[in-house]
Design a protein around this motif. Structure first.
Motif, mmCIF file in Angstrom:
data_model
loop_
_atom_site.group_PDB
_atom_site.id
_atom_site.type_symbol
_atom_site.label_atom_id
_atom_site.label_comp_id
_atom_site.label_asym_id
_atom_site.label_seq_id
_atom_site.Cartn_x
_atom_site.Cartn_y
_atom_site.Cartn_z
ATOM 1 N N PHE A 166 -8.609 0.914 -7.777
ATOM 2 C CA PHE A 166 -7.848 1.232 -6.569
ATOM 3 C C PHE A 166 -8.749 1.133 -5.335
ATOM 4 C CE2 PHE A 166 -5.748 3.403 -10.031
ATOM 5 C CZ PHE A 166 -4.397 3.189 -9.783
ATOM 6 N N GLU A 167 -8.194 0.631 -4.249
ATOM 7 C CA GLU A 167 -8.886 0.574 -2.974
ATOM 8 C C GLU A 167 -8.209 1.540 -1.996
ATOM 9 O OE1 GLU A 167 -8.667 -3.497 -1.855
ATOM 10 O OE2 GLU A 167 -10.425 -4.081 -3.042
ATOM 11 N N PHE A 168 -9.032 2.293 -1.254
ATOM 12 C CA PHE A 168 -8.508 3.284 -0.311
ATOM 13 C C PHE A 168 -8.804 2.838 1.126
ATOM 14 C CE2 PHE A 168 -8.310 5.580 -4.155
ATOM 15 C CZ PHE A 168 -7.474 6.681 -3.974
ATOM 16 N N TYR A 169 -7.829 3.139 2.004
ATOM 17 C CA TYR A 169 -7.912 2.713 3.403
ATOM 18 C C TYR A 169 -7.599 3.897 4.322
ATOM 19 C CZ TYR A 169 -7.436 -1.811 1.117
ATOM 20 O OH TYR A 169 -7.596 -2.899 0.292
ATOM 21 N N ARG B 141 0.828 -1.184 0.000
ATOM 22 C CA ARG B 141 0.000 0.000 0.000
ATOM 23 C C ARG B 141 0.866 1.239 0.000
ATOM 24 N NH1 ARG B 141 -3.744 -2.903 3.834
ATOM 25 N NH2 ARG B 141 -5.255 -3.810 2.420
ATOM 26 N N LYS C 292 -11.131 -0.241 5.011
ATOM 27 C CA LYS C 292 -11.453 0.148 3.641
ATOM 28 C C LYS C 292 -12.576 1.175 3.651
ATOM 29 C CE LYS C 292 -12.800 -1.753 -0.862
ATOM 30 N NZ LYS C 292 -13.128 -3.001 -1.618
ATOM 31 N N GLU D 209 -13.607 2.603 -3.087
ATOM 32 C CA GLU D 209 -12.909 1.952 -4.191
ATOM 33 C C GLU D 209 -13.183 2.718 -5.478
ATOM 34 O OE1 GLU D 209 -12.373 -2.515 -6.159
ATOM 35 O OE2 GLU D 209 -13.787 -2.172 -4.517
ATOM 36 N N GLU E 255 -6.186 0.630 8.841
ATOM 37 C CA GLU E 255 -6.414 0.376 7.425
ATOM 38 C C GLU E 255 -7.773 -0.241 7.147
ATOM 39 O OE1 GLU E 255 -3.009 -1.819 5.956
ATOM 40 O OE2 GLU E 255 -1.954 0.055 5.562
ATOM 41 N N SER F 262 -4.210 5.580 2.883
ATOM 42 C CA SER F 262 -3.359 4.808 1.978
ATOM 43 C C SER F 262 -4.229 4.211 0.873
ATOM 44 C CB SER F 262 -2.632 3.694 2.743
ATOM 45 O OG SER F 262 -3.553 2.825 3.362
ATOM 46 N N TYR F 263 -3.602 3.762 -0.189
ATOM 47 C CA TYR F 263 -4.362 3.125 -1.263
ATOM 48 C C TYR F 263 -3.550 1.993 -1.861
ATOM 49 C CZ TYR F 263 -1.494 5.778 -4.606
ATOM 50 O OH TYR F 263 -0.446 6.304 -5.319
ATOM 51 N N ASP F 264 -4.262 1.095 -2.547
ATOM 52 C CA ASP F 264 -3.628 -0.080 -3.141
ATOM 53 C C ASP F 264 -4.322 -0.383 -4.463
ATOM 54 O OD1 ASP F 264 -1.994 -2.224 -3.473
ATOM 55 O OD2 ASP F 264 -2.942 -3.479 -1.931
#
Length: 383
Positions: free
Chosen positions: A39-42, A2, A84, A87, A82, A31-33
């Motif tokens: 993309f997924e954001f946390y 991430r 979620k 997205e 983290e 953070s994002y992944d």
């Protein structure tokens, strides 16, 4: 892996963001992944209290959100790691993507309902009587805000007005003065309450906090020492309760508990005894009582000349109404009062006769509900 957002191109912090005076890590991190579809954001909350986070996407290339305004708001629970929050989904496969966004955060959970009738304790020693130097929406530094200045001396003890969690402390300053340039130097304790409100205790002495960030405190607990740091014209404790609504800090006209176990809102220039229920009863000075017969038997010589008027003065929680006859002859009249949340000790309209050159007591007014605003308008007829 991430990506933790840390560059200025992604993160914008505004004045509405709650920031720690201790210089520790920011309470909220985003953070994002990459995912299969985008993309997924946390969000991570490093604190013991909830925070609100607002994310605004200024740019989305080949990505989409369910929110049509491209603006999303979330509540991040305490001590969460983290979780979620959203997205981004690709619109067209086999094409590049890019995005640009900012976020801000503030303490609290907007879904919580503020308890407007919570009985706050006066934040000084049980049984101590203290004068209010400035009240809600005062003509000085309180213009437009709800806050109370209690005239404590340097070294006086400060007690928790309500239970909560200490979210920030500043106690490293020994500087103060009567001007806005001194505001950053005010020592303080900030306490988060269970309904999402935030209590501020300001102007403490240097090293005057007896609690630290993260402490859970109980109402009536000794938490600090009063001082004169920051923007201050003299020693006092500035106490204020705020609530964050739509990322705006709103000050609240809170209610306190008096020694009669009634709720009231402190008024400027009035003095009040602190009552902490766990400490028991204490003696109250006689001036708190009101004997109307004592005033009815007293008359003063008028200082007016060839005119007659009504006057009023404060006496404890009462407002005393007088007729002042500066004429050379006896006058009769009828007193009329338009009351707002006040009770008269005598039936209205009130008929009277006042001797020549005499100031005479007529009646007294008392708030019906001291926890609400009140007022009155006097008029009369003479013959």
């Amino acid at each position: 892996m991430r990506t933790l957002l840390s560059t200025l191109s992604f993160v914008i912090i505004t004045l509405m963001v709650f920031q720690s005076a201790s210089g520790q890590e920011k309470p909220i991190s985003i953070s994002y992944d990459k995912s299969t579809d985008g993309f997924e954001f946390y969000a991570t909350n490093h604190e013991q209290v909830p925070y609100s986070v607002k994310i605004n996407f200024q740019k989305l290339d080949n990505l989409k959100l369910d929110n049509a305004n491209k603006e999303l708001q979330f509540t991040v629970p305490p001590n969460s790691n983290e979780i979620k929050i959203l997205e981004l989904m690709k619109v067209t496969e086999n094409q590049g993507t890019s995005f640009d966004f900012s976020y801000l955060y503030t303490i609290g959970d907007p879904s919580l309902k503020v308890d407007k009738d919570f009985p706050y304790l006066l934040p000084y020693k049980h049984g101590k009587k203290v004068r209010v130097g400035q009240g809600n929406n005062g003509s000085g530094t309180h213009k437009g805000i709800n806050a109370i200045d209690f005239n404590l001396e340097i070294g006086d003890s400060i007690y928790a007005a309500r239970s909560g969690i200490v979210v920030d402390v500043k106690e490293d300053s020994n500087k103060g003065g009567n001007g806005p340039q001194f505001e950053p130097f005010g020592n303080f304790i900030k306490v988060y309450h269970e309904d999402g409100t935030l209590g501020d205790y300001v102007h403490l002495v240097k090293n005057g906090s007896l609690v630290k960030k993260g402490d859970r405190i109980e109402e009536g607990q000794l938490i600090g020492i009063s001082g004169n740091t920051g923007w201050s014209s003299g020693p006092h404790l500035h106490f204020m309760v705020t609530h964050n609504k739509n990322f705006q800090s709103i000050t609240l006209p809170i209610k306190f508990l008096n020694y009669k176990q009634e709720l009231f809102i402190p008024r400027e220039s009035k003095s009040y005894y602190a009552f902490h229920p766990s400490k028991g009863k204490f003696e109250v000075e006689d001036e708190e009582s009101f004997n109307e017969k004592e005033f009815e038997t007293k008359m003063e010589m008028s200082q007016l000349r060839n005119k007659i008027e009504f006057t009023s003065e404060e006496y404890g929680e009462f407002y005393l109404v007088y007729v002042d006859n500066g004429m050379n002859n006896e006058m009769s009249g009828v007193l009329k009062i338009n009351l707002n949340n006040l009770i008269s000790t005598k039936d209205l309209p009130y008929k009277f006769t006042v001797p020549a050159k005499t100031k005479m007591y007529l009646l007294a007014l008392k708030p019906d509900d001291a926890s609400s605003s009140f007022g009155y308008q006097i008029s009369g007829e003479f013959r």
